[in-house]
Motif scaffolding. Structure first.
Motif, PDB file in Angstrom:
ATOM      1  N   LEU A 230       0.889  -1.156   0.000  1.00 57.75           N
ATOM      2  CA  LEU A 230       0.000   0.000   0.000  1.00 57.75           C
ATOM      3  C   LEU A 230       0.931   1.212   0.000  1.00 57.75           C
ATOM      4  N   CYS A 231       1.335   1.620  -1.196  1.00 55.98           N
ATOM      5  CA  CYS A 231       2.389   2.627  -1.376  1.00 55.98           C
ATOM      6  C   CYS A 231       1.792   4.032  -1.487  1.00 55.98           C
ATOM      7  N   HIS A 232       2.530   5.005  -0.954  1.00 58.26           N
ATOM      8  CA  HIS A 232       2.085   6.392  -0.927  1.00 58.26           C
ATOM      9  C   HIS A 232       3.038   7.298  -1.692  1.00 58.26           C
ATOM     10  N   VAL A 233       2.465   8.343  -2.294  1.00 57.29           N
ATOM     11  CA  VAL A 233       3.253   9.444  -2.849  1.00 57.29           C
ATOM     12  C   VAL A 233       2.798  10.718  -2.145  1.00 57.29           C
ATOM     13  N   TYR A 234       3.752  11.457  -1.586  1.00 59.99           N
ATOM     14  CA  TYR A 234       3.445  12.730  -0.944  1.00 59.99           C
ATOM     15  C   TYR A 234       4.025  13.864  -1.777  1.00 59.99           C
ATOM     16  N   VAL A 235       3.160  14.812  -2.174  1.00 56.18           N
ATOM     17  CA  VAL A 235       3.576  15.990  -2.932  1.00 56.18           C
ATOM     18  C   VAL A 235       3.676  17.153  -1.959  1.00 56.18           C
ATOM     19  N   ASP A 236       4.891  17.615  -1.757  1.00 58.11           N
ATOM     20  CA  ASP A 236       5.186  18.647  -0.765  1.00 58.11           C
ATOM     21  C   ASP A 236       4.842  20.048  -1.281  1.00 58.11           C
ATOM     22  N   ARG A 347       4.512  -0.692   4.674  1.00 59.62           N
ATOM     23  CA  ARG A 347       5.971  -0.571   4.799  1.00 59.62           C
ATOM     24  C   ARG A 347       6.705  -1.092   3.561  1.00 59.62           C
ATOM     25  N   HIS A 348       6.100  -0.894   2.413  1.00 58.34           N
ATOM     26  CA  HIS A 348       6.713  -1.314   1.144  1.00 58.34           C
ATOM     27  C   HIS A 348       7.514  -0.157   0.559  1.00 58.34           C
ATOM     28  N   THR A 349       6.830   0.820  -0.047  1.00 57.35           N
ATOM     29  CA  THR A 349       7.506   1.959  -0.688  1.00 57.35           C
ATOM     30  C   THR A 349       6.683   3.223  -0.501  1.00 57.35           C
ATOM     31  N   GLU A 350       7.355   4.299  -0.139  1.00 56.75           N
ATOM     32  CA  GLU A 350       6.726   5.628  -0.072  1.00 56.75           C
ATOM     33  C   GLU A 350       7.615   6.603  -0.832  1.00 56.75           C
ATOM     34  N   ALA A 351       7.000   7.662  -1.355  1.00 63.55           N
ATOM     35  CA  ALA A 351       7.758   8.644  -2.132  1.00 63.55           C
ATOM     36  C   ALA A 351       7.388  10.057  -1.703  1.00 63.55           C
ATOM     37  N   ILE A 352       8.371  10.945  -1.762  1.00 64.68           N
ATOM     38  CA  ILE A 352       8.129  12.370  -1.567  1.00 64.68           C
ATOM     39  C   ILE A 352       8.591  13.093  -2.818  1.00 64.68           C
ATOM     40  N   VAL A 353       7.809  14.068  -3.236  1.00 64.01           N
ATOM     41  CA  VAL A 353       8.196  14.931  -4.352  1.00 64.01           C
ATOM     42  C   VAL A 353       8.385  16.329  -3.775  1.00 64.01           C
ATOM     43  N   THR A 354       9.608  16.829  -3.822  1.00 67.42           N
ATOM     44  CA  THR A 354       9.909  18.134  -3.236  1.00 67.42           C
ATOM     45  C   THR A 354      11.241  18.649  -3.766  1.00 67.42           C
ATOM     46  N   ASP A 355      11.375  19.959  -3.813  1.00 67.23           N
ATOM     47  CA  ASP A 355      12.660  20.589  -4.129  1.00 67.23           C
ATOM     48  C   ASP A 355      13.371  21.047  -2.859  1.00 67.23           C
ATOM     49  N   SER A 360      12.926  16.697   2.277  1.00 70.15           N
ATOM     50  CA  SER A 360      13.244  15.335   1.857  1.00 70.15           C
ATOM     51  C   SER A 360      13.974  14.578   2.957  1.00 70.15           C
ATOM     52  N   ARG A 361      14.920  15.243   3.620  1.00 71.86           N
ATOM     53  CA  ARG A 361      15.643  14.592   4.718  1.00 71.86           C
ATOM     54  C   ARG A 361      14.708  14.284   5.885  1.00 71.86           C
ATOM     55  N   TYR A 362      13.811  15.181   6.167  1.00 72.01           N
ATOM     56  CA  TYR A 362      12.844  15.001   7.249  1.00 72.01           C
ATOM     57  C   TYR A 362      11.956  13.785   6.964  1.00 72.01           C
ATOM     58  N   PHE A 363      11.475  13.703   5.745  1.00 69.36           N
ATOM     59  CA  PHE A 363      10.596  12.608   5.327  1.00 69.36           C
ATOM     60  C   PHE A 363      11.342  11.269   5.389  1.00 69.36           C
ATOM     61  N   VAL A 364      12.528  11.224   4.809  1.00 66.65           N
ATOM     62  CA  VAL A 364      13.305   9.979   4.755  1.00 66.65           C
ATOM     63  C   VAL A 364      13.635   9.476   6.156  1.00 66.65           C
ATOM     64  N   SER A 365      13.946  10.383   7.062  1.00 64.46           N
ATOM     65  CA  SER A 365      14.344   9.970   8.413  1.00 64.46           C
ATOM     66  C   SER A 365      13.171   9.494   9.255  1.00 64.46           C
ATOM     67  N   ARG A 366      11.949   9.849   8.871  1.00 67.72           N
ATOM     68  CA  ARG A 366      10.786   9.528   9.697  1.00 67.72           C
ATOM     69  C   ARG A 366       9.842   8.502   9.093  1.00 67.72           C
ATOM     70  N   VAL A 367      10.026   8.170   7.840  1.00 72.11           N
ATOM     71  CA  VAL A 367       9.176   7.163   7.198  1.00 72.11           C
ATOM     72  C   VAL A 367       9.902   5.820   7.220  1.00 72.11           C
ATOM     73  N   ASP A 368       9.289   4.830   7.841  1.00 72.20           N
ATOM     74  CA  ASP A 368       9.936   3.538   8.063  1.00 72.20           C
ATOM     75  C   ASP A 368       9.365   2.491   7.103  1.00 72.20           C
ATOM     76  N   SER A 369       9.827   2.534   5.865  1.00 72.65           N
ATOM     77  CA  SER A 369       9.420   1.549   4.865  1.00 72.65           C
ATOM     78  C   SER A 369      10.657   0.947   4.215  1.00 72.65           C
ATOM     79  N   ALA A 370      10.452  -0.157   3.496  1.00 76.19           N
ATOM     80  CA  ALA A 370      11.586  -0.847   2.884  1.00 76.19           C
ATOM     81  C   ALA A 370      12.301   0.034   1.872  1.00 76.19           C
ATOM     82  N   ALA A 371      11.560   0.889   1.177  1.00 77.97           N
ATOM     83  CA  ALA A 371      12.157   1.813   0.210  1.00 77.97           C
ATOM     84  C   ALA A 371      11.474   3.168   0.341  1.00 77.97           C
ATOM     85  N   VAL A 372      12.269   4.221   0.305  1.00 78.40           N
ATOM     86  CA  VAL A 372      11.742   5.585   0.314  1.00 78.40           C
ATOM     87  C   VAL A 372      12.329   6.317  -0.883  1.00 78.40           C
TER      88      VAL A 372
END
Length: 424
Positions: A230-236, A347-355, A360-372
């Protein structure tokens, strides 16, 4: 003990003996055996397609949908592709024997940690008979014996495939029982495999949620959970909206029936109106139905986007559609997006779209999935895309493997300690 349980345990015992013979074999022997498997698949494709036709006919009579029938069907072209995949596995580096680390202790003992096969791997899978050859090849290359339990819908196909593979192993130096089909067509045989603790080292389920959860619930053998996504994409707020549209559409629509496709899109409220005005027409063109929250419904109603937008329910946020449906929610800030992901993600894959590097660092450090993913589609979570060459599945757990499982993840380690009469 039932008859089928005795049969399954007998197969597992033969696999254990085969695993002991297979483990010390060098790469040259294993690669030659894989080449023999590939050649045999092509040479005997008529036999395989004839058996497959029986499965396809039964599926049609049972009213199986066209998409599932397509996944079940084998053609000479598809068999050639399967053979090519087996040859590709032969070209991959052999992880067995690789030194993970090594050092000499102050007392002179030489300590090395090396990769070794897991042993006997049971694979329980649904639908697609190509998994039979793929799994057998990956297990063989990594020095493991394979116990294959496909679905009853592909029973004739799997029987033919495994017969061809076993025949091809004759005279290669690889024990024939390194590849075996688990006997039986009922759930009793699957459960017998799950209870073969001490004979089977690990089980890997490949399929939908119900299959994976059944194996996790009923197995006394260690299980590596794979597949459910159940994968998510977050648009910042600081996203490049053009990139965000491309990523969101690709993540959902490029191939919607796989575990790394996106099921939920979260959009920062600061970007929502302009972004959804661009995205909704693109989703409509791709044929995607949007399940939106109140804000998404408001934006869709105010613009002629051509999109099909229906109200999202609580169930939508927890649904792995595996179809052309996408739940969309507007969130007030990045922390709410992360909280949503923590609640519903598999906890499969989540994505953030941001400049924003900070975001991006905040998201990666707090999202606990196999791939970010950062500014990339969730569809890239794949062994081939990661450069592994092949995968047995995508693990959503933490022990012992996580993410796409290539050959390395199909090994364990052992320590080799060399001394010179050392005593403690």
């Amino acid at each position: 003990m039932s008859d089928i349980e005795r049969e399954v345990r007998a197969v597992a015992e033969r696999a254990r003996d085969a695993a002991a013979e297979l483990a010390p074999l060098g790469r040259a022997v294993k690669d030659a055996a894989l080449a023999a498997l590939a050649d045999a698949l092509v040479k005997r494709s008529d036999e395989i397609t004839a058996a497959n036709a029986e499965d396809v006919e039964r599926a049609r009579e049972a009213g199986t949908g066209p998409a599932m029938i397509d996944r079940l069907t084998l053609t000479p072209r598809r068999i050639e592709d399967i053979a090519d995949a087996v040859r590709a596995v032969a070209e991959l580096p052999d992880p067995v024997g690789e030194a993970v680390r090594g050092y000499v202790l102050p007392n002179g003992l030489d300590v090395r940690q090396i990769r070794v096969p897991l042993g006997v791997i049971g694979i329980v899978y649904e639908g697609r008979p190509n998994v039979t050859a793929d799994a057998a090849a990956l297990c063989l290359k990594s020095g493991n014996a394979a116990l294959l339990r496909g679905s009853s819908s592909a029973y004739s196909s799997n029987t033919a495939l495994i017969g061809v593979l076993r025949d091809a192993l004759e005279g290669t130096g690889v024990p024939v029982d390194a590849i075996q089909m688990v006997p039986g067509r009922t759930r009793e045989s699957s459960k017998a495999l799950m209870r073969a603790h001490g004979l089977v080292d690990v089980l890997i389920p490949r399929g939908g949620r119900s299959l994976i959860q059944a194996v996790v619930r009923d197995s006394t053998v260690p299980v590596i959970e794979t597949g459910e996504g159940l994968c998510h994409v977050y648009v910042d707020a600081d996203a490049d909206l053009g990139k965000a549209v491309d990523i969101a559409v690709n993540a959902k629509a490029q191939r919607c029936s796989v575990c790394n496709s996106a099921e939920t899109l979260l959009v920062h409220e600061a970007a929502a109106e302009e972004f959804l005005a661009r995205l909704l027409p693109a989703l409509a063109e791709a044929g995607v139905t949007v399940h939106g929250d109140e804000r998404v419904l408001e934006i869709a109603a105010a613009r002629d986007t051509g999109a099909t937008v229906v109200p999202a329910t609580e169930e939508d946020w927890a649904t792995e559609y595996l179809a052309m449906d996408l739940s969309v929610r507007v969130v007030p800030h990045i922390d709410e997006a992360i909280a949503h992901i923590r609640r519903y993600s598999t906890r499969h894959t989540e994505a953030i779209v941001t400049d924003s590097l900070k975001a991006s660092r905040y998201f990666v450090s707090r999202v606990d999935s196999a791939a970010v993913m950062v500014n990339a589609s969730t569809r890239f979570t794949d062994g081939g895309e990661f450069g592994f060459g092949a995968e047995i599945g995508i693990s959503t757990q933490k022990l012992h493997a996580r993410g796409p499982m290539g050959l390395t993840e199909m090994t364990s380690t052992k320590y080799v300690v060399t001394g010179d009469g050392h005593v403690r």
